[in-house]
Enzyme design. Structure first.
Site, mmCIF file in Angstrom:
data_model
loop_
_atom_site.group_PDB
_atom_site.id
_atom_site.type_symbol
_atom_site.label_atom_id
_atom_site.label_comp_id
_atom_site.label_asym_id
_atom_site.label_seq_id
_atom_site.Cartn_x
_atom_site.Cartn_y
_atom_site.Cartn_z
ATOM 1 N N ILE A 197 0.985 -1.258 0.090
ATOM 2 C CA ILE A 197 0.169 0.022 -0.063
ATOM 3 C C ILE A 197 0.978 1.299 0.132
ATOM 4 O O ILE A 197 1.748 1.249 0.785
ATOM 5 C CB ILE A 197 -1.191 -0.068 1.053
ATOM 6 C CG1 ILE A 197 -2.050 1.133 1.129
ATOM 7 C CG2 ILE A 197 -0.409 -0.275 2.664
ATOM 8 C CD1 ILE A 197 -3.070 1.164 2.173
ATOM 9 N N ALA A 198 0.780 2.215 -0.831
ATOM 10 C CA ALA A 198 1.574 3.444 -1.080
ATOM 11 C C ALA A 198 0.804 4.620 -1.383
ATOM 12 O O ALA A 198 -0.291 4.381 -2.317
ATOM 13 C CB ALA A 198 2.893 3.067 -1.809
ATOM 14 N N GLU A 257 3.067 -7.522 6.744
ATOM 15 C CA GLU A 257 4.387 -7.153 7.428
ATOM 16 C C GLU A 257 4.604 -5.697 7.078
ATOM 17 O O GLU A 257 4.445 -5.355 6.324
ATOM 18 C CB GLU A 257 5.429 -8.030 6.634
ATOM 19 C CG GLU A 257 5.210 -9.402 6.989
ATOM 20 C CD GLU A 257 4.684 -10.419 6.036
ATOM 21 O OE1 GLU A 257 4.546 -9.962 4.966
ATOM 22 O OE2 GLU A 257 4.486 -11.505 6.330
ATOM 23 N N ASN A 279 8.453 1.716 10.711
ATOM 24 C CA ASN A 279 7.460 2.393 9.745
ATOM 25 C C ASN A 279 6.277 3.038 10.804
ATOM 26 O O ASN A 279 5.116 2.560 10.568
ATOM 27 C CB ASN A 279 6.969 1.634 8.727
ATOM 28 C CG ASN A 279 6.272 2.436 7.517
ATOM 29 O OD1 ASN A 279 5.900 3.627 7.708
ATOM 30 N ND2 ASN A 279 5.843 1.803 6.552
ATOM 31 N N TYR A 338 -2.570 1.248 10.598
ATOM 32 C CA TYR A 338 -2.974 -0.266 10.686
ATOM 33 C C TYR A 338 -3.766 -0.498 12.168
ATOM 34 O O TYR A 338 -4.771 -1.015 12.071
ATOM 35 C CB TYR A 338 -1.874 -1.095 10.379
ATOM 36 C CG TYR A 338 -1.237 -1.243 9.165
ATOM 37 C CD1 TYR A 338 -1.975 -0.974 8.013
ATOM 38 C CD2 TYR A 338 0.263 -1.264 8.914
ATOM 39 C CE1 TYR A 338 -1.374 -0.910 6.847
ATOM 40 C CE2 TYR A 338 0.723 -1.257 7.678
ATOM 41 C CZ TYR A 338 0.084 -1.061 6.507
ATOM 42 O OH TYR A 338 0.498 -1.063 5.360
HETATM 43 N N1 COA Z 1 2.433 9.980 11.208
HETATM 44 C C1 COA Z 1 1.758 9.505 12.207
HETATM 45 N N2 COA Z 1 0.389 8.909 11.918
HETATM 46 C C2 COA Z 1 0.325 8.833 10.525
HETATM 47 C C3 COA Z 1 1.103 9.226 9.540
HETATM 48 C C4 COA Z 1 2.480 9.852 9.884
HETATM 49 N N3 COA Z 1 3.121 10.435 9.052
HETATM 50 N N4 COA Z 1 0.509 9.193 8.357
HETATM 51 C C5 COA Z 1 -0.487 8.277 8.715
HETATM 52 N N5 COA Z 1 -0.883 8.235 10.007
HETATM 53 C C6 COA Z 1 -1.920 7.508 10.659
HETATM 54 C C7 COA Z 1 -2.627 8.712 11.399
HETATM 55 O O1 COA Z 1 -3.398 8.046 12.323
HETATM 56 C C8 COA Z 1 -3.588 9.209 10.238
HETATM 57 O O2 COA Z 1 -4.820 9.469 10.802
HETATM 58 P P1 COA Z 1 -4.842 11.221 11.012
HETATM 59 O O3 COA Z 1 -4.227 12.053 9.671
HETATM 60 O O4 COA Z 1 -6.269 11.708 11.023
HETATM 61 O O5 COA Z 1 -4.111 11.396 12.276
HETATM 62 C C9 COA Z 1 -3.891 7.763 9.697
HETATM 63 O O6 COA Z 1 -2.855 7.002 9.830
HETATM 64 C C10 COA Z 1 -4.575 7.855 8.379
HETATM 65 O O7 COA Z 1 -3.744 8.437 7.394
HETATM 66 P P2 COA Z 1 -4.074 8.420 5.666
HETATM 67 O O8 COA Z 1 -4.115 9.750 5.494
HETATM 68 O O9 COA Z 1 -4.943 7.679 5.293
HETATM 69 O O10 COA Z 1 -2.613 7.968 5.392
HETATM 70 P P3 COA Z 1 -1.546 8.222 4.158
HETATM 71 O O11 COA Z 1 -2.646 8.350 2.825
HETATM 72 O O12 COA Z 1 -0.739 9.358 4.404
HETATM 73 O O13 COA Z 1 -1.163 6.829 3.773
HETATM 74 C C11 COA Z 1 0.832 5.497 4.155
HETATM 75 C C12 COA Z 1 -0.090 6.371 4.735
HETATM 76 C C13 COA Z 1 1.805 4.732 5.182
HETATM 77 C C14 COA Z 1 0.532 4.408 3.244
HETATM 78 C C15 COA Z 1 1.972 6.472 3.432
HETATM 79 O O14 COA Z 1 2.634 7.363 4.301
HETATM 80 C C16 COA Z 1 3.036 5.812 2.475
HETATM 81 O O15 COA Z 1 2.764 5.554 1.258
HETATM 82 N N6 COA Z 1 3.956 5.565 2.949
HETATM 83 C C17 COA Z 1 5.392 4.836 2.194
HETATM 84 C C18 COA Z 1 4.727 3.486 1.923
HETATM 85 C C19 COA Z 1 4.466 2.494 3.065
HETATM 86 O O16 COA Z 1 5.079 2.780 4.047
HETATM 87 N N7 COA Z 1 3.508 1.828 2.968
HETATM 88 C C20 COA Z 1 3.162 0.713 3.945
HETATM 89 C C21 COA Z 1 4.014 -0.407 3.864
HETATM 90 S S1 COA Z 1 3.725 -1.718 5.085
#
Ligand code: COA
Length: 164
Positions: free
Chosen positions: A74-75, A107, A112, A119
């Site tokens: 997921i990204a 995983e 992270n 999650y």
């Molecule tokens: N720090 C702390 N909490 C975070 C966060 C951050 N940088 N990013 C997301 N969250 C948590 C928060 O609880 C957030 O809710 P809030 O914004 O109301 O506080 C909740 O997740 C939902 O966030 P959301 O906006 O839906 O997430 P996102 O669209 O930014 O995507 C990832 C989150 C992890 C998929 C994104 O950061 C990403 O693509 N990371 C790189 C790839 C990766 O690591 N993928 C997962 C592999 S296991």
């Protein structure tokens, strides 16, 4: 939630060039095109893309093994994070899988924190480690599960949870 509602649809082969561009910005060891092609070729999986203004801004790959769904990838585009896009993908996935006994696993790197926070918000709980799972830096993977038990605060339907 995101300001604009993303359009979420099945990921297709034609989407992969845009997906690969995000993948390379999102991960230190990005998936190859072949890995995405392999996952898309599995008929039982659910692979989703989120679009804003026709551009792919996030994606998810989920494979099914019997009753267990494995969130493989997921990204979100780095310029579009914290706008609810990963949340929208997860909610879409959970809405599509109507089996109340479904179990989900994944995983994630122990470091992270953004992903782990996301999650945990959806009922995933840590239930073990895969030591030195990530080859680039030898980091351990946290194994997380979302099951009927984890949603009730227990781990009794999680395989090998004693290693947690
Ligand atoms: N720090 C702390 N909490 C975070 C966060 C951050 N940088 N990013 C997301 N969250 C948590 C928060 O609880 C957030 O809710 P809030 O914004 O109301 O506080 C909740 O997740 C939902 O966030 P959301 O906006 O839906 O997430 P996102 O669209 O930014 O995507 C990832 C989150 C992890 C998929 C994104 O950061 C990403 O693509 N990371 C790189 C790839 C990766 O690591 N993928 C997962 C592999 S296991």
């Amino acid at each position: 939630m995101t300001d604009a509602q993303p359009d979420i649809r099945r990921l297709t082969y034609a989407d992969l060039p845009q997906v690969i561009t995000i993948e390379r910005r999102a991960f230190p060891t990005p998936w190859s095109l072949a890995m995405f092609v392999l996952e898309l070729s599995k008929p039982s999986g659910i692979c989703l893309a989120a679009r804003l203004e026709s551009q792919i801004v996030a994606y998810m790959v989920c494979s099914r093994y019997d009753t267990v769904w494995h969130v493989m990838n997921i990204a979100v585009d780095p310029d579009r994070r914290r706008q609810g896009l990963a949340t929208a993908l997860l909610e879409h996935l959970l809405a599509r899988i109507t089996d109340p006994a479904a179990r989900y696993t994944l995983e994630v790197r122990q470091s992270n924190f953004p992903a782990i926070a996301l999650y945990e918000r959806y009922g995933f709980r840590s239930a073990g480690l895969r030591p030195r799972y990530y080859q680039d830096n030898g980091e351990d993977a946290l194994i997380m599960w979302r099951t009927p038990a984890t949603l009730a605060g227990r781990l009794d339907d999680v395989p090998d949870a004693s290693r947690a």
